[in-house]
Design a protein around this motif. Structure first.
Motif, PDB file in Angstrom:
ATOM      1  N   VAL A 196      14.157   4.445 -10.948  1.00 39.47           N
ATOM      2  CA  VAL A 196      14.161   3.290 -11.861  1.00 39.47           C
ATOM      3  C   VAL A 196      13.152   2.219 -11.445  1.00 39.47           C
ATOM      4  CG1 VAL A 196      16.554   3.569 -12.663  1.00 39.47           C
ATOM      5  CG2 VAL A 196      16.090   2.234 -10.607  1.00 39.47           C
ATOM      6  N   GLY A 197      12.696   2.293 -10.169  1.00 43.99           N
ATOM      7  CA  GLY A 197      11.693   1.326  -9.704  1.00 43.99           C
ATOM      8  C   GLY A 197      12.197   0.428  -8.583  1.00 43.99           C
ATOM      9  N   LYS A 198      13.179   0.904  -7.829  1.00 43.20           N
ATOM     10  CA  LYS A 198      13.753   0.093  -6.756  1.00 43.20           C
ATOM     11  C   LYS A 198      12.721  -0.228  -5.683  1.00 43.20           C
ATOM     12  CE  LYS A 198      16.799   3.260  -5.893  1.00 43.20           C
ATOM     13  NZ  LYS A 198      16.346   4.168  -6.968  1.00 43.20           N
ATOM     14  N   SER A 199      12.000   0.819  -5.258  1.00 47.29           N
ATOM     15  CA  SER A 199      11.017   0.599  -4.190  1.00 47.29           C
ATOM     16  C   SER A 199       9.894  -0.299  -4.678  1.00 47.29           C
ATOM     17  CB  SER A 199      10.452   1.932  -3.705  1.00 47.29           C
ATOM     18  OG  SER A 199      11.509   2.736  -3.220  1.00 47.29           O
ATOM     19  N   SER A 200       9.573  -0.199  -5.973  1.00 47.49           N
ATOM     20  CA  SER A 200       8.524  -1.061  -6.520  1.00 47.49           C
ATOM     21  C   SER A 200       8.951  -2.525  -6.440  1.00 47.49           C
ATOM     22  CB  SER A 200       8.236  -0.699  -7.985  1.00 47.49           C
ATOM     23  OG  SER A 200       7.895   0.663  -8.082  1.00 47.49           O
ATOM     24  N   ILE A 220       6.170   4.578  -3.106  1.00 44.80           N
ATOM     25  CA  ILE A 220       6.511   4.593  -4.533  1.00 44.80           C
ATOM     26  C   ILE A 220       5.886   5.841  -5.135  1.00 44.80           C
ATOM     27  CG2 ILE A 220       6.044   3.432  -6.743  1.00 44.80           C
ATOM     28  CD1 ILE A 220       5.907   0.813  -5.114  1.00 44.80           C
ATOM     29  N   ALA A 270       6.165   8.668  -8.799  1.00 43.51           N
ATOM     30  CA  ALA A 270       6.802   9.010 -10.079  1.00 43.51           C
ATOM     31  C   ALA A 270       7.854  10.104  -9.888  1.00 43.51           C
ATOM     32  CB  ALA A 270       5.735   9.465 -11.068  1.00 43.51           C
ATOM     33  N   PRO A 287      11.229  11.570  -8.885  1.00 44.33           N
ATOM     34  CA  PRO A 287      12.567  11.057  -8.598  1.00 44.33           C
ATOM     35  C   PRO A 287      13.023  11.522  -7.213  1.00 44.33           C
ATOM     36  CG  PRO A 287      12.493  12.187 -10.731  1.00 44.33           C
ATOM     37  CD  PRO A 287      11.217  12.496 -10.041  1.00 44.33           C
ATOM     38  N   GLY A 335      17.728   6.507  -4.304  1.00 44.88           N
ATOM     39  CA  GLY A 335      18.305   6.388  -5.639  1.00 44.88           C
ATOM     40  C   GLY A 335      19.485   7.334  -5.762  1.00 44.88           C
ATOM     41  N   ALA A 378       8.720  -4.413 -12.281  1.00 44.09           N
ATOM     42  CA  ALA A 378       8.444  -4.450 -10.837  1.00 44.09           C
ATOM     43  C   ALA A 378       6.987  -4.090 -10.591  1.00 44.09           C
ATOM     44  CB  ALA A 378       9.369  -3.477 -10.117  1.00 44.09           C
TER      45      ALA A 378
HETATM   46  N1  LIG Z   1       5.696   1.344 -16.344  1.00 43.62           N
HETATM   47  C1  LIG Z   1       6.327   0.947 -15.263  1.00 43.62           C
HETATM   48  N2  LIG Z   1       6.500   1.808 -14.268  1.00 43.62           N
HETATM   49  C2  LIG Z   1       7.160   1.382 -13.188  1.00 43.62           C
HETATM   50  C3  LIG Z   1       7.642   0.053 -13.067  1.00 43.62           C
HETATM   51  N3  LIG Z   1       8.250  -0.077 -11.879  1.00 43.62           N
HETATM   52  C4  LIG Z   1       8.138   1.115 -11.261  1.00 43.62           C
HETATM   53  N4  LIG Z   1       7.479   1.993 -12.037  1.00 43.62           N
HETATM   54  C5  LIG Z   1       7.145   3.385 -11.743  1.00 43.62           C
HETATM   55  O1  LIG Z   1       8.326   4.151 -11.661  1.00 43.62           O
HETATM   56  C6  LIG Z   1       8.175   5.209 -10.715  1.00 43.62           C
HETATM   57  C7  LIG Z   1       9.274   5.127  -9.691  1.00 43.62           C
HETATM   58  O2  LIG Z   1       9.134   3.943  -8.951  1.00 43.62           O
HETATM   59  P1  LIG Z   1       9.820   3.732  -7.544  1.00 43.62           P
HETATM   60  O3  LIG Z   1       9.640   2.315  -7.183  1.00 43.62           O
HETATM   61  O4  LIG Z   1       9.352   4.772  -6.590  1.00 43.62           O
HETATM   62  O5  LIG Z   1      11.316   4.020  -7.974  1.00 43.62           O
HETATM   63  P2  LIG Z   1      12.605   4.189  -7.047  1.00 43.62           P
HETATM   64  O6  LIG Z   1      13.768   3.661  -7.813  1.00 43.62           O
HETATM   65  O7  LIG Z   1      12.377   3.628  -5.711  1.00 43.62           O
HETATM   66  O8  LIG Z   1      12.726   5.768  -6.978  1.00 43.62           O
HETATM   67  P3  LIG Z   1      13.525   6.670  -5.909  1.00 43.62           P
HETATM   68  O9  LIG Z   1      13.178   6.214  -4.544  1.00 43.62           O
HETATM   69  O10 LIG Z   1      13.005   8.033  -6.200  1.00 43.62           O
HETATM   70  O11 LIG Z   1      14.962   6.532  -6.231  1.00 43.62           O
HETATM   71  C8  LIG Z   1       6.793   5.004 -10.100  1.00 43.62           C
HETATM   72  O12 LIG Z   1       5.889   5.861 -10.755  1.00 43.62           O
HETATM   73  C9  LIG Z   1       6.481   3.558 -10.407  1.00 43.62           C
HETATM   74  O13 LIG Z   1       5.091   3.289 -10.502  1.00 43.62           O
HETATM   75  C10 LIG Z   1       7.410  -0.829 -14.153  1.00 43.62           C
HETATM   76  O14 LIG Z   1       7.785  -2.016 -14.148  1.00 43.62           O
HETATM   77  N5  LIG Z   1       6.756  -0.320 -15.222  1.00 43.62           N
END
Ligand SMILES: Nc1nc2c(ncn2[C@@H]2O[C@H](COP(=O)(O)OP(=O)(O)OP(=O)(O)O)[C@@H](O)[C@H]2O)c(=O)[nH]1
Ligand SMILES: [Mg+2]
Length: 452
Positions: A225-229, A242, A244, A246, A271, A356
């Motif tokens: 969902v973008g937690k690490s972002s 970060i 794409a 999952p 996640g 994020a």
């Molecule tokens: N379009 C868009 N993509 C985003 C945004 N935030 C994160 N992403 C994308 O979503 C994908 C997952 O982002 P992460 O931050 O790795 O997500 P996470 O929740 O940490 O994922 P896990 O560690 O696998 O659980 C990446 O490709 C990011 O670039 C956003 O605000 N907009």
């Protein structure tokens, strides 16, 4: 052993403008004279003298020296402080020289221990010295400084006064047992007030822990969902990976962030998703659940570009008793109907759309964390206690309540009450250090840094 003269570097080792070497003990001035010159025949205390540190005819460094004469010094002994250039090799050589002249390296906290033994500080103040140095926040440091100035000592002194007062009344009653005109409840008043004050201090202890250790905020949500972002965006650095894919984050990652002078610990973690995933990911998810349980607050994130999943609802259920903020991430790809469904699914929450990745609307997360601080009681008027003090104060409170109860119940228990009071005073002695067992004292000072 206590007659030894001790030496230590009081500043952090390494390259810096200035290093401060501290010497305490009867040989302090003699040692300074052996290794520093030129100095006048009479050294005035608390005055700074310019000179050079030398070994035989070789100059080692330029320095400023201040001497202190007992009892007007930090440790209460004769002391000297030498300021020189902070280079590890120079500092090591100078400390070696000082030891060759008869001093020995100080143990952790030994300067403060001597101050305590010489009556410059009570144990509560001595602990405040270290707790001040270790404080993780501006507010925490301020409160420790208050304790160093004697705030906690004064509070404990008033508890002691109430107990002593009760003891005097009890002794009087034992002595004039047949002359029972003193009302039992009359004597309980002071103790009641003292117990109420003590209860208040103990009630604040969770807040104190937070001040010292920081608030724990976790970012929770389904995979991808973008937690690490968000984690990286809040920290302003690329800390978490970060991608794409999952299931990118597997272990949890904790970093510190200071907001308004207050420490936060933010945790990014694996996640959560149902069914799939290998063993490592499963372990990561278990850790995530544990982290959520321990957190003071949760940033709960859903994906505004994808339909909600059952997992989102399951995670939300874990947050029922938590302070939480609902973030719908990926606002740049959000669908109106998905956002609507998120609002419908979590009717108790305000849904905050953020990105994020692009840094949009992230203030909402920062402001949420700052608002956690505002929900806590005002720091300034409070007394902070550490773990050792808390345990003793809890025992004392129990004792005070028992004494109060016994007093109200009647006179026949007076001998027993007197004994309880003596034990209560014993606990206070342990708090302030007048009758603290040696091994506990050792434990307290062992936590100090060397040079303090
Ligand atoms: N379009 C868009 N993509 C985003 C945004 N935030 C994160 N992403 C994308 O979503 C994908 C997952 O982002 P992460 O931050 O790795 O997500 P996470 O929740 O940490 O994922 P896990 O560690 O696998 O659980 C990446 O490709 C990011 O670039 C956003 O605000 N907009
Ligand atoms: Mg991640």
């Amino acid at each position: 052993m206590d007659d030894d003269t001790i030496v230590a570097l009081a500043t952090p080792p390494g390259r810096a403008g200035i290093a401060l070497i501290r010497i305490s003990g009867s040989q302090s001035e003699g040692i300074v004279r052996k290794i520093i010159g030129p100095l006048p025949a009479e050294l005035e205390a608390r005055r700074s003298y310019h000179g050079f540190i030398h070994h035989q005819d070789r100059r080692i460094d330029e320095c400023l020296t201040v001497i202190f004469k007992a009892p007007r010094s930090y440790s209460g002994e004769d002391m000297a402080e030498i300021s020189l250039h902070s280079n590890l090799f120079v500092v090591e050589e100078v400390i070696g020289l000082i030891c060759a002249c008869g001093a020995r390296s100080a143990l952790p906290g030994e300067f403060t221990f001597r101050a305590f033994k010489n009556g410059k500080l009570d144990l509560l103040q001595a602990e405040a010295v270290n707790d001040l140095i270790l404080a993780n926040s501006r507010a925490g440091a301020l409160m420790q400084f208050n304790n160093l100035e004697g705030r906690l000592s004064k509070t404990v002194a008033s508890l002691r006064a109430a107990l002593v007062q009760a003891a005097i009344q009890i002794e009087t009653r034992i002595e004039f047992a047949e002359d029972q005109h003193i009302e039992a409840t009359e004597t309980a008043g002071d103790l009641t007030a003292a117990a109420v004050a003590l209860e208040k201090i103990l009630g604040q202890s969770r807040f104190n822990e937070i001040l010292n250790q920081g608030l724990h905020v976790v970012i929770a949500g389904r995979v991808n969902v973008g937690k690490s972002s968000l984690f990286n965006a809040l920290l302003l650095k690329e800390r978490s990976i970060i991608s794409a894919l999952p299931g990118t984050t597997r272990d949890y990652i904790q970093e510190n962030l200071v907001l308004d002078g207050f420490p936060f610990h933010i945790t990014d973690m694996a996640g959560i998703r149902a069914g799939s995933g290998d063993d490592i990911e499963k372990q990561g998810m278990e850790l995530s659940l544990a982290k959520i349980a321990q957190a003071d607050a949760v940033l709960f994130m859903v994906d505004a570009s994808l339909p909600l999943a059952e997992t989102d609802m399951q995670i939300y259920k874990l947050l029922a008793t938590k302070k939480r903020l609902l973030l719908a991430n990926k606002s740049d790809m959000a669908h109106a109907d998905i956002v609507r469904s998120v609002k419908d699914a979590f009717p108790e929450e305000t849904v905050h759309l953020i990105s994020a990745k692009n840094g949009d609307n992230l203030d909402v997360a920062v402001n949420f964390m700052k608002s956690l601080l505002r929900q806590m009681p005002e720091a300034c008027g409070q007394t902070v206690v550490n773990f050792r003090q808390k345990i003793l104060l809890e025992k004392l409170l129990k004792k005070m309540k028992r004494i109060e109860q016994m007093q109200i119940e009647g006179l026949e228990a007076t001998e027993v009450v007197a004994e309880e009071i003596r034990q209560g005073l014993g606990l206070i002695g342990e708090l302030t250090g007048t009758i603290t067992p040696g091994d506990i004292l050792q434990g307290v000072f062992a936590k100090f840094c060397i040079g303090k």
